[in-house]
Structures are given as C-alpha cells and as structure tokens.
Design an enzyme around this catalytic site. Structure first.
Site, PDB file in Angstrom:
ATOM      1  N   LEU A  98      -1.607  -8.172   9.595  1.00  0.00           N
ATOM      2  CA  LEU A  98      -1.811  -9.270   8.243  1.00  0.00           C
ATOM      3  C   LEU A  98      -2.911  -8.207   7.856  1.00  0.00           C
ATOM      4  O   LEU A  98      -4.215  -8.012   8.757  1.00  0.00           O
ATOM      5  CB  LEU A  98      -2.878 -10.224   9.500  1.00  0.00           C
ATOM      6  CG  LEU A  98      -1.496 -11.165  10.477  1.00  0.00           C
ATOM      7  CD1 LEU A  98      -2.714 -11.712  10.818  1.00  0.00           C
ATOM      8  CD2 LEU A  98      -0.984 -11.723   9.708  1.00  0.00           C
ATOM      9  N   ARG A 149       5.428   8.850   2.196  1.00  0.00           N
ATOM     10  CA  ARG A 149       5.991   7.002   2.519  1.00  0.00           C
ATOM     11  C   ARG A 149       6.550   6.432   1.542  1.00  0.00           C
ATOM     12  O   ARG A 149       6.123   7.019   0.398  1.00  0.00           O
ATOM     13  CB  ARG A 149       4.761   6.065   2.665  1.00  0.00           C
ATOM     14  CG  ARG A 149       4.348   5.079   2.610  1.00  0.00           C
ATOM     15  CD  ARG A 149       3.806   3.807   2.443  1.00  0.00           C
ATOM     16  NE  ARG A 149       4.489   2.285   3.095  1.00  0.00           N
ATOM     17  CZ  ARG A 149       3.416   1.307   2.850  1.00  0.00           C
ATOM     18  NH1 ARG A 149       1.731   1.914   1.838  1.00  0.00           N
ATOM     19  NH2 ARG A 149       3.501   0.867   2.152  1.00  0.00           N
ATOM     20  N   ASN A 157       0.799   9.179   0.402  1.00  0.00           N
ATOM     21  CA  ASN A 157       0.949   7.967   0.265  1.00  0.00           C
ATOM     22  C   ASN A 157       1.290   7.857  -1.284  1.00  0.00           C
ATOM     23  O   ASN A 157       0.131   7.211  -1.792  1.00  0.00           O
ATOM     24  CB  ASN A 157       0.196   6.962   1.131  1.00  0.00           C
ATOM     25  CG  ASN A 157       0.869   5.617   0.892  1.00  0.00           C
ATOM     26  OD1 ASN A 157       2.069   5.142  -0.289  1.00  0.00           O
ATOM     27  ND2 ASN A 157       0.677   3.862   1.187  1.00  0.00           N
ATOM     28  N   LYS A 213      -2.098   8.275  -1.775  1.00  0.00           N
ATOM     29  CA  LYS A 213      -3.970   7.525  -0.594  1.00  0.00           C
ATOM     30  C   LYS A 213      -3.429   9.656   0.364  1.00  0.00           C
ATOM     31  O   LYS A 213      -2.057   9.200   0.660  1.00  0.00           O
ATOM     32  CB  LYS A 213      -3.196   6.996   0.145  1.00  0.00           C
ATOM     33  CG  LYS A 213      -4.880   5.644   0.255  1.00  0.00           C
ATOM     34  CD  LYS A 213      -3.841   4.842   0.813  1.00  0.00           C
ATOM     35  CE  LYS A 213      -4.737   4.542   2.228  1.00  0.00           C
ATOM     36  NZ  LYS A 213      -3.914   3.298   2.722  1.00  0.00           N
ATOM     37  N   GLY A 219      -1.223  -7.304   2.475  1.00  0.00           N
ATOM     38  CA  GLY A 219      -0.163  -7.754   2.875  1.00  0.00           C
ATOM     39  C   GLY A 219       0.329  -7.830   4.162  1.00  0.00           C
ATOM     40  O   GLY A 219      -0.179  -7.509   5.053  1.00  0.00           O
ATOM     41  N   ARG A 235      -0.583 -13.184  -2.979  1.00  0.00           N
ATOM     42  CA  ARG A 235       0.718 -13.479  -2.432  1.00  0.00           C
ATOM     43  C   ARG A 235       0.803 -14.728  -1.630  1.00  0.00           C
ATOM     44  O   ARG A 235       0.195 -14.865  -0.582  1.00  0.00           O
ATOM     45  CB  ARG A 235       1.480 -12.533  -2.379  1.00  0.00           C
ATOM     46  CG  ARG A 235       1.730 -10.571  -2.858  1.00  0.00           C
ATOM     47  CD  ARG A 235       2.798 -10.034  -1.990  1.00  0.00           C
ATOM     48  NE  ARG A 235       2.651  -8.369  -2.067  1.00  0.00           N
ATOM     49  CZ  ARG A 235       2.082  -8.118  -1.237  1.00  0.00           C
ATOM     50  NH1 ARG A 235       2.865  -8.032  -0.582  1.00  0.00           N
ATOM     51  NH2 ARG A 235       2.298  -6.476  -1.475  1.00  0.00           N
ATOM     52  N   ASP A 255     -10.115 -11.687  -0.019  1.00  0.00           N
ATOM     53  CA  ASP A 255     -10.941 -10.732   0.859  1.00  0.00           C
ATOM     54  C   ASP A 255     -11.039 -11.645   1.620  1.00  0.00           C
ATOM     55  O   ASP A 255     -12.290 -12.200   1.834  1.00  0.00           O
ATOM     56  CB  ASP A 255     -11.843  -9.820   0.393  1.00  0.00           C
ATOM     57  CG  ASP A 255     -12.149  -9.139   1.392  1.00  0.00           C
ATOM     58  OD1 ASP A 255     -12.292  -9.485   2.648  1.00  0.00           O
ATOM     59  OD2 ASP A 255     -11.712  -8.020   1.189  1.00  0.00           O
ATOM     60  N   HIS A 304       7.008  -2.959   5.854  1.00  0.00           N
ATOM     61  CA  HIS A 304       5.700  -2.848   6.880  1.00  0.00           C
ATOM     62  C   HIS A 304       6.444  -2.311   8.369  1.00  0.00           C
ATOM     63  O   HIS A 304       5.422  -2.113   9.281  1.00  0.00           O
ATOM     64  CB  HIS A 304       5.150  -4.016   7.694  1.00  0.00           C
ATOM     65  CG  HIS A 304       3.950  -4.601   6.446  1.00  0.00           C
ATOM     66  ND1 HIS A 304       3.691  -5.903   5.943  1.00  0.00           N
ATOM     67  CD2 HIS A 304       3.489  -3.538   5.170  1.00  0.00           C
ATOM     68  CE1 HIS A 304       2.815  -6.397   4.841  1.00  0.00           C
ATOM     69  NE2 HIS A 304       2.892  -4.643   4.954  1.00  0.00           N
ATOM     70  N   GLY A 306      -5.505  -5.185   8.944  1.00  0.00           N
ATOM     71  CA  GLY A 306      -7.428  -4.718   8.834  1.00  0.00           C
ATOM     72  C   GLY A 306      -7.578  -6.837   9.217  1.00  0.00           C
ATOM     73  O   GLY A 306      -8.907  -6.666   9.699  1.00  0.00           O
ATOM     74  N   GLU A 330      -0.016   3.985  10.593  1.00  0.00           N
ATOM     75  CA  GLU A 330       0.643   4.474   9.543  1.00  0.00           C
ATOM     76  C   GLU A 330       0.820   5.581   9.716  1.00  0.00           C
ATOM     77  O   GLU A 330       2.071   6.507  10.067  1.00  0.00           O
ATOM     78  CB  GLU A 330       1.384   3.446   8.694  1.00  0.00           C
ATOM     79  CG  GLU A 330       1.339   2.046   8.417  1.00  0.00           C
ATOM     80  CD  GLU A 330       0.754   0.984   7.977  1.00  0.00           C
ATOM     81  OE1 GLU A 330      -0.067   1.226   7.477  1.00  0.00           O
ATOM     82  OE2 GLU A 330       2.159   0.997   6.948  1.00  0.00           O
TER      83      GLU A 330
END
Ligand code: AMP
Length: 395
Positions: A205, A87, A10, A17, A208, A237, A279, A176, A327, A381
């Site tokens: 959730l 990805r 990714n 990643k 993003g 966002r 966070d 997503h 998360g 994913e």
C-alpha cells in the site's frame, strides 16, 4: 571475498532513483534521485549516510545524470562496483525472472513497450546509458511483472475474446512483484516457515497499491492487471470501476480517451474521493479533524482493500499470514485497523498495542491471540533487485 556492491537504478521518464546496496548491509551506503531530467530545472539529490547533497544539472538527460551517478557510486563502493541492477516495469510474458542484459533481453523490453509506454522506454534509456558508460560491468534487469508469471490462466485471463489475448497480449500481468516477493520471503524468515511451504496474503500500500496471494513462494493472483490501474483505490488512481464508465463519460460529457485516462490515473483515488490530497498522512490528519471527504476516502480505501484480500483468499489452500507493506501499510496503524474491521469472517483480529508499535520501519506481528498472523514488514525493492543481480552473477 569482501561484501559486493550493486548499484540499483530505477529510471522513470524524467527521473532516476538509485541506491548503492552492499550485500552485507540492510541500509544503503548511497541513495538519491535525479529529477526533472531533460529540463532546465534538472536536479540531482543524493545522500551519503546522514550527509545530504544537491547538484543542479540544467538540461541534463538520463545519460548525463548517470555519467555523474555511476562514478560517484563507484567511489563510494571503494573503487569497484560488482554490477548494476535495473528495475524494469513490464516484461510481458517474455520474462519470468531476472535476466542478465544482452541483445535478446533488450529486444524483449522493447517488444513489451506497448504495454508500458511511459515506463519501458525510460528503463531502456537507463540500461543503454549504463552499458555505454560501464561496458565491462554486468547489468541485470529485474521486472515488476515477472513474479506474477506463475499465476494460473484462470487468474490472468480476462473474459474477452481469445484473439485479444493471443494476438494482442490483453491479459492480467500484475505489478509490484519485487515487493510482494521480498516481503513474503521475509515473512517466511520471521515466522521460521519454509518459503516453499508457506501461504500469504500481501498488501503493498503506497501511492500505487496492490494485493497478492503467494503460495510456496509463487504468486497465484494479484489485484493489478494489464496496467497498474486495476484493483485497489490508490493515491490518484481509481482502481476498479465499471468498464462501461468510458463509454458513459464519452456519451454524456463528450470526453475523449485522453481525458478519461487522465481522470482515472491522476485525478481519482484518495485524491478524487477526498477532494483534498492523494497523501495518506494528510488524509489521516484531516480525518482526525473531522473532514468528511478524508473520512470517506479512508473508508473506501480500507473497505476495497479488505474486499480484495478476501477475494485473493480464494487462491490460497490455507493462510499463514497477512502482510502489510508500502508507505501506508508500514506506517498507518489506522488504515490497518480499519481494514481488519472488514475481515472478521477470515478470523483476522488485530492487537491494537502491537499495531501502534509497528510504524516507521519497525517490523513485527500485530495479530491478537486467536487470529492468523498479521505482519508489518517494510519492503526493500532495491535490496531484492541487488540480491537478484548477485544471484545471477553467481551462476
Ligand atoms: P510509498 O509509495 O510506498 O512511498 O507510500 C506513499 C504513501 O505512504 C503516501 O500516501 C504517504 O502518505 C503514506 N505514508 C507515509 N508515511 C505515513 C504515515 N506515517 N502515516 C500514514 N501514511 C503514511
């Protein structure tokens, strides 16, 4: 045949990643992150089982990092990799499923770059570098948008003049997709319903966030739109705002587009509302200590999520279950509980004991007796991308 190994990559604009996925195992044999690529601080972190390692790679670019990662993955895989799954964020209307990389696919990703100017060029760099390093290895692209190409036109069109859609691709695409697809298939497995005859609401959730309505294995609506800014309140966002906010800020504060873009994407959401952090862990602690900003941010996040889920219900003929993932969805029993308080009209009711148990990777059902199912399902994913890659290699 021994279990095959797929490297999943990714690429972000300055990061990569990666995870090595073995088809027979749910945990990764190798995973890591190269970050700050293209700068003197470029660094690679990786984890082999419990063993964590770091290597400074000053000024390394994507190609240099991959030149280290690919042989490492090959070695961990026991000498052979069977393929690489990439990805890719935006496939526009060109891609409805994963694709084996060829010149047509590369051109399709290039032509969608205007829709994801930060992501698609980085994804392309990763694919081209991997192709150069391992020309004989099959490479597959898996698009975040592809799953949502099954949305009906009344769900994906904006009420703006038609030529903006026809000539400029202005429509809702959604993101997503890999996560919503993975967890809805897992939900069907867990409840022993056939994927082809099942109806789910899904809430991914994380930093993003998005919701999705999934009918018989297909996305019928989702909360993100032309870009990942639309919809829910996220880490930084804003999610939905009045579209006239742009002109209002330009008129009253003299802001230009870049300033407004930056504010909506990087300074808003949980961070903007709380004045404290993007966070959810930090906000949960602060809320418990009575911090007013954290409490408001938490409430707005959950209320707007509930509103979105109620809206998504319009796309379902019936509801077999609501899925929480990402998360926050996987770990915050408090956010799940607060969201469900706003969804009484859908008869969704939570069992607080079961809710408290389903954290830190524990999957399960958390509804109380007379409620439709509510499921907590950790997303994966990387595994879905590896499965898509393997499925294409088998054709
Ligand atoms: P993701 O983007 O899926 O990695 O999710 C990141 C979000 O999950 C951040 O807002 C984290 O604070 C949140 N998160 C992770 N663990 C927890 C936890 N135990 N409780 C609440 N939020 C969490």
């Amino acid at each position: 045949m021994s279990a095959r190994n797929i490297l999943v990559i990714n690429c972000g604009s300055s990061s990569i990643k990666f995870a090595l996925v073995n088809e027979a195992r749910t945990s990764f044999s190798l995973q890591g992150l190269a970050e700050r690529l293209g700068s003197p601080e470029a660094i690679l972190h990786w984890q082999l089982g419990e063993d964590k390692q770091t290597r400074k790679m000053p000024d390394a670019n994507h190609q240099a990092a991959l030149a280290f990662i690919l042989p490492l993955a090959q070695e961990v895989a026991g000498g052979t990799l069977d393929g690489i799954g990439h990805r890719v964020v935006h496939g526009g209307e060109n891609f409805t499923s994963a694709s084996l990389v060829d010149e047509r696919v590369l051109e399709g990703i290039r032509s969608s770059a205007q829709l994801a100017p930060l992501h698609n060029p980085a994804n392309l760099i990763g694919i081209e570098a991997a192709m150069k390093l391992f020309p004989g290895l099959p490479q597959v692209t898996v698009f975040d948008t592809a799953f949502h190409q099954s949305m009906p036109e009344y769900a994906y069109r904006y009420a703006v003049p038609e030529y903006l859609y026809k000539e400029h691709g202005v429509r809702r695409y959604g993101f997503h997709g890999t996560s919503h697809r993975y967890v809805s298939q897992r939900a069907a497995e867990m409840t022993e319903l056939p994927v082809k005859d099942s109806c789910w609401l899904s809430a991914h959730l994380g930093n993003g966030s998005s919701t999705c309505a999934i009918v018989n294995g297909e996305s019928r609506d989702t909360s993100m739109g032309l870009t990942p800014l639309e919809g829910l309140v996220m880490g930084t966002r804003s999610g939905d705002v009045d579209p006239n906010l742009h002109s209002h800020l330009a008129r009253t504060l003299g802001w230009n587009l870049e300033q407004i873009d930056n504010m909506l994407n990087r300074e808003s959401g949980l961070k903007g509302l709380s004045g404290l952090s993007n966070d959810m862990r930090t906000l949960s602690e602060a809320r418990a200590a009575g911090h007013a900003g954290a409490t408001l941010a938490f409430d707005v996040f959950c209320y707007r999520l509930a509103k979105s889920l109620a809206g998504m219900a319009c796309a379902l003929p019936r509801l077999d279950g609501l899925i929480f993932t990402g998360g926050i969805g996987e770990n915050s029993a408090a956010a799940r509980s607060r969201t469900l308080q706003f969804l009484g009209l859908l008869h969704l009711r939570i069992d607080e004991e079961a809710n408290a148990r389903c954290v830190f990777g524990v999957a399960g059902e958390i509804q109380s007796k007379d409620s439709p199912r509510i499921l907590v399902i950790p997303t994966n994913e990387e595994r879905q991308i590896a499965l898509d890659t393997l499925a294409l290699l088998d054709t």
